[in-house]
Design a protein around this motif. Structure first.
Motif, PDB file in Angstrom:
ATOM      1  N   UNK A   1      -8.255  24.353  37.456  1.00  0.00           N
ATOM      2  CA  UNK A   1      -8.969  26.319  36.358  1.00  0.00           C
ATOM      3  C   UNK A   1      -9.788  25.207  35.186  1.00  0.00           C
ATOM      4  N   UNK A   2      -9.841  24.090  34.401  1.00  0.00           N
ATOM      5  CA  UNK A   2     -11.279  22.802  33.638  1.00  0.00           C
ATOM      6  C   UNK A   2     -12.139  23.319  33.808  1.00  0.00           C
ATOM      7  N   UNK A   3     -12.209  22.808  35.080  1.00  0.00           N
ATOM      8  CA  UNK A   3     -13.522  22.129  35.550  1.00  0.00           C
ATOM      9  C   UNK A   3     -14.202  23.476  36.694  1.00  0.00           C
ATOM     10  N   UNK A   4     -14.449  24.370  36.226  1.00  0.00           N
ATOM     11  CA  UNK A   4     -14.402  25.627  37.037  1.00  0.00           C
ATOM     12  C   UNK A   4     -15.498  25.432  35.633  1.00  0.00           C
ATOM     13  N   UNK A   5     -17.030  26.733  36.490  1.00  0.00           N
ATOM     14  CA  UNK A   5     -18.292  26.855  35.824  1.00  0.00           C
ATOM     15  C   UNK A   5     -17.895  28.194  34.750  1.00  0.00           C
ATOM     16  N   UNK A   6     -17.964  27.736  33.324  1.00  0.00           N
ATOM     17  CA  UNK A   6     -17.464  28.694  32.559  1.00  0.00           C
ATOM     18  C   UNK A   6     -16.437  28.270  31.507  1.00  0.00           C
TER      19      UNK A   6
ATOM     20  N   UNK B   1     -13.612  29.592  27.395  1.00  0.00           N
ATOM     21  CA  UNK B   1     -13.780  30.983  26.979  1.00  0.00           C
ATOM     22  C   UNK B   1     -12.657  31.498  27.921  1.00  0.00           C
ATOM     23  N   UNK B   2     -11.799  32.139  27.088  1.00  0.00           N
ATOM     24  CA  UNK B   2     -10.313  33.091  27.480  1.00  0.00           C
ATOM     25  C   UNK B   2     -11.000  34.089  28.139  1.00  0.00           C
ATOM     26  N   UNK B   3     -11.901  34.871  28.288  1.00  0.00           N
ATOM     27  CA  UNK B   3     -12.129  35.505  29.322  1.00  0.00           C
ATOM     28  C   UNK B   3     -12.488  35.312  30.894  1.00  0.00           C
ATOM     29  N   UNK B   4     -13.047  34.703  30.358  1.00  0.00           N
ATOM     30  CA  UNK B   4     -13.305  33.787  32.065  1.00  0.00           C
ATOM     31  C   UNK B   4     -12.546  33.087  32.726  1.00  0.00           C
ATOM     32  N   UNK B   5     -11.540  32.335  31.907  1.00  0.00           N
ATOM     33  CA  UNK B   5     -10.005  31.890  32.090  1.00  0.00           C
ATOM     34  C   UNK B   5      -9.308  32.537  32.809  1.00  0.00           C
ATOM     35  N   UNK B   6      -9.293  33.865  32.537  1.00  0.00           N
ATOM     36  CA  UNK B   6      -8.490  35.341  32.468  1.00  0.00           C
ATOM     37  C   UNK B   6      -8.802  35.814  34.058  1.00  0.00           C
ATOM     38  N   UNK B   7     -10.219  35.606  34.361  1.00  0.00           N
ATOM     39  CA  UNK B   7     -10.509  36.340  35.710  1.00  0.00           C
ATOM     40  C   UNK B   7     -10.117  35.529  36.421  1.00  0.00           C
TER      41      UNK B   7
END
Length: 296
Positions: free
Chosen positions: A112-117, A85-91
């Motif tokens: 980063x990949x382990x973060x929720x969402x 989910x690029x939007x979540x990753x960008x935030x």
């Protein structure tokens, strides 16, 4: 296996299957029961399987407590099917950069990949037709498991049959012994009554006539021919029922009739040997009853 073989009520059957990413296993177990009771435990989302499973059991079995257990699992989506989910990753990256400017350690890619969402599995629309096909396939496996259970119960019936037949043969032999002993009852009663009367009133007028009449009356009360005839008929009925399964309920009732005649035989007995035969007869009938309770 013969179509006329009796079945037991204890058994186990299993079936497994797989289709369209689903795998399942079914276990069918049964124990003795006066009537047929089918219990079902199944996976969520397949509510119709309970109705199908119970109908399958009721169409194939006649007695016993049956438990159907169904386990089904869908294969989880692999890593290749996941998307970022690029939007979540960008935030998250924006926040991480702000923290890094303040001296925090920059985040790793794994972190980063382990973060929720950040990683999510693609949503899958429920395909009603596909689900119905899976449900039908599981229902077919339920039929297979119950068929395997039925075959297991038939094998138990094959083991029960010689045991039950042996008890019936023993009852028939005891009835024949009782018939031979019963023929001697009239003379035994006459001798016993004559001895007692002559001891009490040896010079009473018309003693022989009185002895004859009283002995005849006692012999009539002690006549066990009807009971023996009915026991012989019950033996024949039991053998016939064993050739006409399912016979468990009828055999249960017949055991009550067997015991009723044996009890009457003992109560009418006028000799010790006949009483002994009656008591042994009751013991064998009770052993037969215990075995009959295992018959479907």
């Amino acid at each position: 296996m013969s179509k006329t073989s009796i079945s037991g009520m204890t058994g186990f059957g299993r079936a497994d299957g797989a289709s369209d990413g689903w795998t399942w296993s079914i276990e069918a177990r049964s124990v003795n029961g006066r009537n047929l009771e089918v219990r079902f435990r199944g996976p969520p989302g397949f509510d119709n399987l309970e109705r199908l499973g119970k109908a399958s059991g009721q169409s194939r079995l006649n007695r016993g407590q049956v438990t159907l257990g169904v386990q089904a699992r869908r294969a989880e989506a692999g890593a290749a099917a996941l998307k970022v989910n690029e939007d979540v990753l960008a935030r998250y990256l924006q926040l991480a950069n702000q923290l890094a400017e303040e001296g925090a350690t920059p985040p790793s890619a794994d972190g980063l990949l382990g973060l929720r969402g950040v990683l999510e599995a693609p949503e899958e629309d429920e395909d009603i037709e596909a689900k119905a096909a899976i449900e039908a396939a599981i229902a077919a496996s339920i039929d297979e498991a119950i068929d395997a259970l039925k075959a297991s119960r038939l094998r138990e019936g094959q083991q029960l049959l010689p045991v039950i037949t042996g008890f019936i043969d023993r009852i028939e032999a005891l009835v024949a012994d009782a018939e031979n002993e019963a023929a001697a009852q009239v003379e035994a009663i006459r001798e016993r009554f004559t001895r007692r009367i002559t001891e009490l009133a040896p010079d009473a007028p018309g003693l022989e006539d009185r002895i004859f009449l009283e002995a005849a009356a006692l012999a009539t009360k002690a006549d066990v021919r009807e009971e023996l005839d009915r026991l012989t008929a019950h033996v024949a009925s039991a053998r016939t029922l064993l050739q006409q399964p399912p016979a468990g309920r009828k055999l249960d009732f017949l055991m009550q009739e067997f015991m009723r005649e044996a009890n009457t035989l003992c109560s009418k007995s006028a000799t010790t040997p006949l009483t002994g035969i009656g008591l042994e007869l009751k013991a064998v009938i009770e052993q037969l009853r215990e075995q009959v309770q295992n018959v479907e």
